[in-house]
Design a protein around this motif. Structure first.
Motif, mmCIF file in Angstrom:
data_model
loop_
_atom_site.group_PDB
_atom_site.id
_atom_site.type_symbol
_atom_site.label_atom_id
_atom_site.label_comp_id
_atom_site.label_asym_id
_atom_site.label_seq_id
_atom_site.Cartn_x
_atom_site.Cartn_y
_atom_site.Cartn_z
ATOM 1 N N VAL A 65 1.474 -1.054 0.077
ATOM 2 C CA VAL A 65 -0.002 0.264 0.471
ATOM 3 C C VAL A 65 0.526 1.328 -0.032
ATOM 4 N N ASN A 66 0.647 1.858 -0.980
ATOM 5 C CA ASN A 66 1.442 3.448 -0.868
ATOM 6 C C ASN A 66 0.893 3.877 0.379
ATOM 7 N N LEU A 103 -0.644 9.184 12.855
ATOM 8 C CA LEU A 103 -1.927 9.554 11.680
ATOM 9 C C LEU A 103 -1.429 7.995 10.605
ATOM 10 N N GLU A 104 -0.672 7.091 10.340
ATOM 11 C CA GLU A 104 0.034 6.067 10.185
ATOM 12 C C GLU A 104 -1.574 5.146 9.748
ATOM 13 N N ARG A 105 -2.257 4.969 10.859
ATOM 14 C CA ARG A 105 -3.121 4.871 11.431
ATOM 15 C C ARG A 105 -5.129 4.352 10.608
ATOM 16 N N ARG A 106 -4.773 4.007 8.580
ATOM 17 C CA ARG A 106 -5.871 4.409 7.899
ATOM 18 C C ARG A 106 -6.163 3.671 7.006
ATOM 19 N N GLU A 107 -7.433 3.968 7.519
ATOM 20 C CA GLU A 107 -8.711 2.783 6.899
ATOM 21 C C GLU A 107 -8.559 2.128 5.466
ATOM 22 N N GLU A 108 -7.676 2.823 4.503
ATOM 23 C CA GLU A 108 -7.474 2.117 3.479
ATOM 24 C C GLU A 108 -6.768 1.061 3.208
ATOM 25 N N VAL A 109 -5.815 1.533 4.101
ATOM 26 C CA VAL A 109 -4.585 0.404 4.276
ATOM 27 C C VAL A 109 -4.996 -0.937 5.015
ATOM 28 N N LEU A 110 -6.086 -1.088 5.682
ATOM 29 C CA LEU A 110 -7.357 -2.614 6.333
ATOM 30 C C LEU A 110 -8.160 -2.870 5.256
ATOM 31 N N LEU A 111 -8.454 -2.008 4.573
ATOM 32 C CA LEU A 111 -9.534 -1.971 3.136
ATOM 33 C C LEU A 111 -8.456 -2.196 2.296
ATOM 34 N N ALA A 112 -6.984 -2.094 2.285
ATOM 35 C CA ALA A 112 -6.400 -2.660 1.030
ATOM 36 C C ALA A 112 -6.090 -3.765 1.373
ATOM 37 N N VAL A 113 -6.514 -4.385 2.707
ATOM 38 C CA VAL A 113 -6.015 -6.170 2.972
ATOM 39 C C VAL A 113 -7.177 -6.726 2.862
ATOM 40 N N GLU A 114 -8.351 -6.132 2.584
ATOM 41 C CA GLU A 114 -9.604 -6.656 2.818
ATOM 42 C C GLU A 114 -9.690 -7.611 1.429
ATOM 43 N N ASP A 115 -9.505 -6.117 0.028
ATOM 44 C CA ASP A 115 -9.459 -6.485 -1.078
ATOM 45 C C ASP A 115 -9.092 -7.167 -1.360
ATOM 46 N N ALA A 116 -7.602 -7.508 -0.763
ATOM 47 C CA ALA A 116 -6.746 -8.484 -1.082
ATOM 48 C C ALA A 116 -7.558 -10.487 -1.081
ATOM 49 N N GLY A 117 -8.316 -9.917 -0.515
ATOM 50 C CA GLY A 117 -9.044 -11.058 -0.316
ATOM 51 C C GLY A 117 -9.381 -11.902 1.465
ATOM 52 N N PHE A 118 -8.967 -10.615 1.948
ATOM 53 C CA PHE A 118 -8.976 -11.329 3.643
ATOM 54 C C PHE A 118 -10.272 -10.901 4.731
ATOM 55 N N ILE A 119 -10.630 -11.987 5.228
ATOM 56 C CA ILE A 119 -11.768 -11.446 5.904
ATOM 57 C C ILE A 119 -11.271 -10.473 7.469
ATOM 58 N N ILE A 120 -11.627 -9.086 8.135
ATOM 59 C CA ILE A 120 -11.500 -8.583 8.855
ATOM 60 C C ILE A 120 -13.212 -8.898 10.178
#
Length: 311
Positions: A65-66, A103-120
């Motif tokens: 993730v960038n 400030l590093e804690r970003r929702e987009e990062v977690l969404l990227a993990v879900e987009d990669a096929g993982f379940i939170i």
């Protein structure tokens, strides 16, 4: 339960530099005086990209993730400090010592993990502790033996004992606590993160025993590691300074086990230590000189392991 994973999350930096807010208790950071900030960032990006390529080359699934320009986050390259991902679908969010690291804690990062096929499924959020000036910086502060359900923690300004115990209760780990120190200008000072002086593999542990000044604490640590059948590879403080404690075992293609470290860490090991480790796992190293000097972190800090269930 498994100790190693095939998937890791990494954050590609865009404003990497020495973080003055973390330098107050991370004694591994250095200012590279002769380099402009843009040069430091460009070098860090080159090291990052080469490292990711190496990891993918052994069959590791790397979610990159960038970082964003929206915030000043010079340490975003070290995501394992603010989030951990667990096999039951739970993630933990951690309180960070440096304000700009929050400030590093970003929702987009977690969404990227879900987009990669993982379940939170669930989020356990410890970040309110920041209001009290209490910190626990993810798998920098916590070393998790996921199979034997033990969590190892060296107490420091970034690893609070009570919060560590709370984490262990929430995630059902047995706590193994100790103090680990380094010599700074002739004084013994707490090592800022456990994962700088210790690494846990499936069948081995790398640890700087001489950093644990209290003999009872040292003995207790060894008792736990040996009870779980881990071969202990002892490293020196000088090797810790070269980030030889900051390693991570991962699962590559065909379930092959690899121990990932920086080139500096690899070069600092003796032939005897390398032979011991190679009985358990293959070694892969990558040059991270700029990232280590300015960031005060290394190969392990850059990887947040993903153990979540697949969608």
């Amino acid at each position: 339960m498994q100790q190693t994973t095939n998937t890791i999350l990494m954050i590609r930096p865009i404003n990497f530099r020495m973080n003055e807010q973390t330098a107050v208790n991370n004694y591994y950071q250095k200012v590279l005086d002769d380099l402009l900030p843009d040069t430091v960032n460009a070098k860090a990006q080159r090291e990052f990209d080469a490292y990711v390529e190496k990891l993918r080359g052994i069959g590791l699934n790397v979610i990159v993730v960038n970082d964003t320009n929206e915030f000043d986050t010079p340490d975003s390259i070290f995501p394992n400090n603010w989030v951990s991902f667990h096999e039951n679908g739970t993630i933990a969010l951690y309180p960070m010592f440096a304000e700009n690291r929050r400030l590093e804690r970003r929702e987009e990062v977690l969404l990227a993990v879900e987009d990669a096929g993982f379940i939170i499924h669930d989020v356990v959020d410890y970040t309110e502790a920041e209001m009290e000036g209490v910190f626990l910086e993810g798998t920098g502060s916590l070393l998790l033996d996921r199979v034997n359900r033990k969590a190892y923690c060296a107490l420091s300004p970034r690893a609070d004992e009570e919060l560590f115990i709370e984490f262990c209760e929430d995630f059902e780990y047995f706590p193994v606590l100790f103090n680990a120190n380094q010599t700074v200008n002739g004084e013994r000072k707490a090592i800022y993160h456990t994962n700088v002086m210790m690494c846990l593999g499936e069948t081995f542990a790398v640890v700087c025993l001489s950093s644990i000044d209290d003999k009872k604490e040292r003995k207790n640590l060894l008792t736990h590691l040996k009870a779980d059948g881990k071969e202990v590879v002892d490293i020196t403080e000088d090797q810790v300074n070269n980030f030889a404690g900051n390693m991570l075992q991962v699962k590559g293609a065909n379930d092959e086990r690899y121990l990932i470290m920086s080139a500096a860490a690899h070069a600092s090991l003796t032939q005897q230590q390398i032979s011991k480790l190679e009985k358990h796992t293959k070694i892969v190293s990558s040059s991270l000189d700029t990232i280590e000097a300015c960031g005060g972190g290394s190969a392990r800090c850059m990887m947040a392991e993903v153990f979540l269930p697949k969608a």
